[in-house]
Design an enzyme around this catalytic site. Structure first.
Site, mmCIF file in Angstrom:
data_model
loop_
_atom_site.group_PDB
_atom_site.id
_atom_site.type_symbol
_atom_site.label_atom_id
_atom_site.label_comp_id
_atom_site.label_asym_id
_atom_site.label_seq_id
_atom_site.Cartn_x
_atom_site.Cartn_y
_atom_site.Cartn_z
ATOM 1 N N SER A 161 0.654 -1.240 -0.227
ATOM 2 C CA SER A 161 -0.159 0.049 -0.036
ATOM 3 C C SER A 161 0.661 1.353 0.030
ATOM 4 O O SER A 161 0.281 2.216 -0.303
ATOM 5 C CB SER A 161 -0.809 -0.152 1.312
ATOM 6 O OG SER A 161 -0.184 -0.199 2.511
ATOM 7 N N ASP A 412 -3.355 6.086 11.496
ATOM 8 C CA ASP A 412 -2.751 5.482 10.278
ATOM 9 C C ASP A 412 -1.515 6.379 10.256
ATOM 10 O O ASP A 412 -1.117 7.526 9.949
ATOM 11 C CB ASP A 412 -3.363 5.891 9.043
ATOM 12 C CG ASP A 412 -2.460 5.248 7.645
ATOM 13 O OD1 ASP A 412 -1.214 4.858 8.136
ATOM 14 O OD2 ASP A 412 -2.801 5.231 6.843
ATOM 15 N N HIS A 415 1.060 5.283 6.036
ATOM 16 C CA HIS A 415 0.937 5.892 4.747
ATOM 17 C C HIS A 415 0.878 7.474 5.080
ATOM 18 O O HIS A 415 1.095 8.048 6.073
ATOM 19 C CB HIS A 415 -0.700 5.662 4.413
ATOM 20 C CG HIS A 415 -0.654 3.925 4.205
ATOM 21 N ND1 HIS A 415 -1.432 3.452 5.245
ATOM 22 C CD2 HIS A 415 0.006 3.322 3.228
ATOM 23 C CE1 HIS A 415 -1.364 2.063 4.542
ATOM 24 N NE2 HIS A 415 -0.524 2.203 3.867
#
Length: 444
Positions: A161, A412, A415
């Site tokens: 990702s 998160d 990312h």
């Protein structure tokens, strides 16, 4: 009006008669002199890309800068000394008020979990920084330049990702110059796993291939809590299309931190965090190395001597910034970058980067034997380490504090917000392929 009468009373003058012929004779001599001994004009003319109507581009020297202006001591026979190479990967984040090329509404390809502005992140100071290398300046991203460099080409992002995050950043910056048209999309759940965008004016394609291990792997399920990796087999989910790729960007690593059992040939090598199984705990560093080596060797072996060659970029491991455990309400609350004095590259982050740099250098040696293959590391580990403020944090979800349950909000910290620091990865990426453009491939 000039007539024949005009010349009747004029006496013959050798000087006046021969002078025009002398000038005509000297003109071609001057041209020959300039051809072989040109005047010292700047070798790097500025190019207005918005007015360019040709597929060819004149670039500034991309990955090298002159150590000092040429002087009489630095020139010999009209040639300047070699320029000093600029390392884009060592530097610091400095304040910059220009802001990003795009925003949360001008780019339609941002995954919802990265759209920090739309999700209500109140502090926008993380957008007011740029990366300043120690030895030079990193140019601002030029979307038209990038698109012209990938004219008639297929760029493939392969990995996890974070690879998808970098691809989304690139698409957003390119969209400021040309619309990316989604021509293929395969989803599993809410995530794009295999997608392709096409830029029609340049006949250029950019694809995403979900492959979190690069090698063949079976992701964990409800019945099997361990990932399974087969370290001697590249993942055919992306490798089957390798002959269609001109440039591959590889990015992986975070999935190797999860519980897994490792296979090689018919044997089980061991595992990582697999209590209850009768396997030897071997960690993930050697597995990380083996997976990358298998991948790079597979590309070299399959593409050597074929077509116009292939370019390979390995984006190095990007650190996370959880304060606390990632799976136990860890967060990344910082709102400013670290300075070089505050944060050093060490531990797991340093080791993962070291493995990638070593494997890229080994693969370059092998690739050089065959020609038509170019390979480099996009070494972003350190500059990513210094940006704890660039993650979505709680704003991976819209309006995360609307119910006031602050302690149990998911964060998160792996990312990157879009726009955000990860746009810098692609600025450096562009400089790398600009340098390649000026260094033709070697033949077999």
């Amino acid at each position: 009006m000039v007539t024949t009468e005009t010349f009747k009373d004029r006496s013959f003058s050798p000087t006046k008669t021969l002078l025009p012929w002398t000038v005509c004779a000297l003109f071609p001599i001057a041209l020959i002199r300039l051809f072989f001994y040109p005047l010292p004009f700047s070798p790097f003319p500025k190019t207005d890309l918005s007015r360019s109507t040709s597929n060819s581009i004149t670039y500034h020297s991309s990955l090298s800068v002159s150590a000092s202006p040429p002087s009489s001591a630095s020139t010999e026979n009209g040639k300047t000394n070699e320029t000093k190479s600029c390392n884009y990967f060592n530097g610091e984040w400095v304040s910059d008020s220009r802001g990003p090329l795009y925003n949360d509404t001008t780019c339609g390809t941002i995954k919802k979990g990265r759209n920090c502005i739309t999700h209500g992140r109140p502090d926008l100071g993380y957008l007011q920084w740029r990366w300043k290398p120690n030895e030079c300046n990193l140019p601002r991203f030029e979307p038209q330049t990038f698109l012209q460099l990938i004219h008639n080409k297929h760029v493939a992002f392969v990995g996890d990702s974070v690879a998808r995050n970098q691809l989304e950043s690139l698409l957003c910056m390119l969209a400021t110059a040309s619309t990316p048209n989604l021509v293929y999309n395969y989803k599993k759940g809410t995530d794009n796993q295999f997608s392709r965008w096409h830029f029609a004016p340049h006949n250029a394609s950019i694809s995403l291939y979900w492959s979190p291990f690069l090698v063949h792997g079976i992701e964990k399920s409800n019945t099997d809590l361990n990932n399974k990796l087969y370290l001697d087999h590249v993942d055919e989910g992306w490798a089957k299309d390798m002959d269609q790729m001109d440039l591959i960007v590889l990015s992986f690593g975070h999935w190797l931190l999860l519980p897994a059992v490792y296979h090689e040939g018919e044997s089980v090598l061991g595992c990582h965090y697999c209590p209850g199984l009768n396997h030897t705990e071997i960690g993930f560093y050697d597995v990380f190395r083996k997976a990358l080596r298998t991948t790079l060797n597979s590309i070299i072996d399959k593409r050597r001597g074929k077509g116009n060659g292939i370019d390979i970029i390995v984006t190095t491991f990007t650190p996370h910034h959880f304060e606390g455990d990632w799976d136990k309400a860890g967060a990344c609350p910082k709102t400013k970058p670290y300075s070089n004095e505050e944060k050093k590259l060490e531990g797991m982050d340093a080791e993962m980067r070291k493995i990638e740099i070593e494997e890229v250098e080994d693969a370059k040696t092998k690739a050089n034997e065959f020609g038509r293959l170019r390979l480099e590391a996009l070494d972003v580990t350190k500059l990513a380490l210094l940006r704890p403020d660039g993650h979505p944090g709680p704003y991976m979800n819209p309006s995360p504090f609307v119910n006031g349950n602050v302690e149990h909000v998911q964060n998160d910290c792996v990312h990157w917000c879009l726009p955000g620091p990860i746009d810098t990865w692609n600025e450096i990426f562009l400089e790398m392929i600009k340098k390649w453009e000026n260094q033709p491939r070697t033949e077999d």
